[in-house]
Motif scaffolding. Structure first.
Motif, short mmCIF file in Angstrom:
data_model
loop_
_atom_site.label_atom_id
_atom_site.label_comp_id
_atom_site.label_asym_id
_atom_site.label_seq_id
_atom_site.Cartn_x
_atom_site.Cartn_y
_atom_site.Cartn_z
N LEU A 112 46.16 -76.28 94.12
CA LEU A 112 46.74 -77.17 93.11
C LEU A 112 47.98 -77.91 93.64
O LEU A 112 48.17 -79.10 93.36
N LEU A 132 46.07 -80.30 83.41
CA LEU A 132 44.82 -79.69 83.89
C LEU A 132 43.83 -79.76 82.72
O LEU A 132 44.03 -79.08 81.70
N ASP A 135 42.38 -76.83 80.41
CA ASP A 135 43.17 -76.25 79.33
C ASP A 135 43.26 -77.28 78.23
O ASP A 135 44.01 -78.25 78.32
N TYR A 173 47.10 -66.33 85.86
CA TYR A 173 48.06 -67.41 85.60
C TYR A 173 49.29 -67.36 86.51
O TYR A 173 49.58 -66.33 87.11
N GLY A 174 50.03 -68.47 86.50
CA GLY A 174 51.40 -68.46 86.98
C GLY A 174 52.21 -67.81 85.87
O GLY A 174 52.07 -68.15 84.70
N GLU A 193 52.71 -66.64 91.14
CA GLU A 193 51.32 -67.00 90.90
C GLU A 193 50.42 -65.77 90.82
O GLU A 193 50.40 -64.94 91.73
N LYS A 194 49.73 -65.65 89.71
CA LYS A 194 48.69 -64.65 89.47
C LYS A 194 49.07 -63.22 89.87
O LYS A 194 48.37 -62.58 90.66
N VAL A 206 52.06 -69.88 82.53
CA VAL A 206 52.06 -71.34 82.63
C VAL A 206 50.65 -71.80 82.28
O VAL A 206 49.67 -71.30 82.81
N TYR A 210 52.54 -79.73 82.85
CA TYR A 210 53.78 -79.71 83.61
C TYR A 210 54.45 -81.07 83.49
O TYR A 210 53.76 -82.10 83.48
N GLN A 232 50.08 -73.46 96.61
CA GLN A 232 50.22 -73.28 95.17
C GLN A 232 51.37 -74.13 94.61
O GLN A 232 52.47 -74.14 95.17
N THR A 234 52.81 -73.39 91.91
CA THR A 234 53.75 -72.36 91.45
C THR A 234 54.81 -72.07 92.51
O THR A 234 56.00 -71.95 92.19
#
Ligand code: G1P
Length: 293
Positions: A112, A132, A135, A173-174, A193-194, A206, A210, A232, A234
């Motif tokens: 990303l 994104l 979502d 997720y972040g 991140e994750k 997140v 953004y 990432q 993030t």
């Protein structure tokens, strides 16, 4: 002088493996929720927030996205000939005349952060939004990005849309840690991140919204590969936070993760119930159906 958000980046190069086989030949962003593709909802949310330039970071097999936003001469001619004026009006209204689209390719799927960096030549030295489209956020009127732009207009800094998730799901997720400064706004203290649930700093995740200052591009350039071997966003935000204030914003609304089969189905049910043409018929059907489960 205060800056305005006029550009939004849509990273749409992903393969959509979670929705296979539906996404084998169709871009996942073109999957419909009732009668509109996901990407159309995302663009409408950006327009409602005042965005005028839509920047799509695309990849292979994504030609249907520019096609969707192009004028379709043949179709318009046919509709005109057969007197289908309502359909014609709807089609012409998909993109208001003050809005333009730009497309740039992400030639390698490096994550990303990399996708967002691909948009740098089109974004320039301005703050911008990232959406994104997986979502989807149903908000009952005040779109999620519009809510975030209102905070940006006041604070002039990067802002991440966040939501509290099931603590067992942090690895999707972040995840952020923040100091609350008002009921919905927090100052970011950390972001990762994750993380696995055992090590996650919170359950504040997140989501795919953004607002970023252009300083993020330099940070992405110096971000190595992170979770999943990808560059990432993030990690670049974690670096940005060292230099600038970054805020989290708990949006008003309900999010559907349309990249998952369950979330996609939920969105179709909920948007089906809200749909002006079929909502009441669908609701009657569902009531009857539920009695017979
Ligand atoms: C991306 C981001 C992640 C964020 C999520 C929201 O992950 O990397 O930080 O929480 O989107 O949907 P992806 O879902 O693309 O793996």
């Amino acid at each position: 002088m205060s800056r305005k958000i006029t550009k939004a980046v849509f990273p749409v190069a992903g393969l959509g493996t979670r929705s296979l086989p539906a996404t084998k030949a169709v871009a996942k962003e073109m999957l419909p929720i009732v009668d509109k593709p996901l990407i159309q909802y995302a663009v409408e949310e950006a327009i409602a927030a005042g965005v005028e330039t839509m920047i799509f970071v695309t990849g292979r097999n994504k030609n249907s996205i520019p096609d969707h936003f192009d004028k379709s001469y043949e179709l318009e001619k046919e509709l005109e000939k057969s007197g289908k004026t309502e359909l014609l009006k709807m089609l012409r209204g998909l993109l208001p005349p003050h809005v333009s689209c730009a497309f740039i390719r992400q030639t390698e799927a490096l994550g990303l952060g990399h996708a967002v960096h691909c948009a740098k030549p089109l974004v320039g030295d301005e703050p911008f939004a990232v959406i994104l489209p997986d979502d989807m956020i149903e908000d009952g009127g005040r779109g999620c990005l519009q809510q975030m732009v209102e905070v940006f207009d006041d604070q002039q800094c990067s802002i991440l849309g966040v939501e509290r998730v099931d603590p067992k799901e942090t690895h999707k997720y972040g995840i952020v840690e923040h100091n609350e400064i008002s009921s919905r706004v927090g100052r970011l203290q950390s972001i990762v991140e994750k993380p696995r649930p055992e090590v996650a700093p919170s359950n504040i995740a997140v989501v795919g919204r953004y607002i970023l200052t252009p300083a993020i591009f330099k940070k992405i350039e110096t971000t190595g590969r992170g979770a999943g071997g990808e560059i990432q966003l993030t990690d670049a935000i974690a670096a940005l936070m060292q230099d600038e204030q970054v805020l989290s914003y708990e949006f008003e609304g309900r999010r559907y993760d349309c990249g998952s089969k369950f979330g996609f189905l939920l969105a179709n049910v909920e948007y089906g119930l809200l749909h002006p043409e079929i909502g009441s018929e669908f609701s009657a059907y569902l009531k009857q159906r539920c009695e017979n489960l």
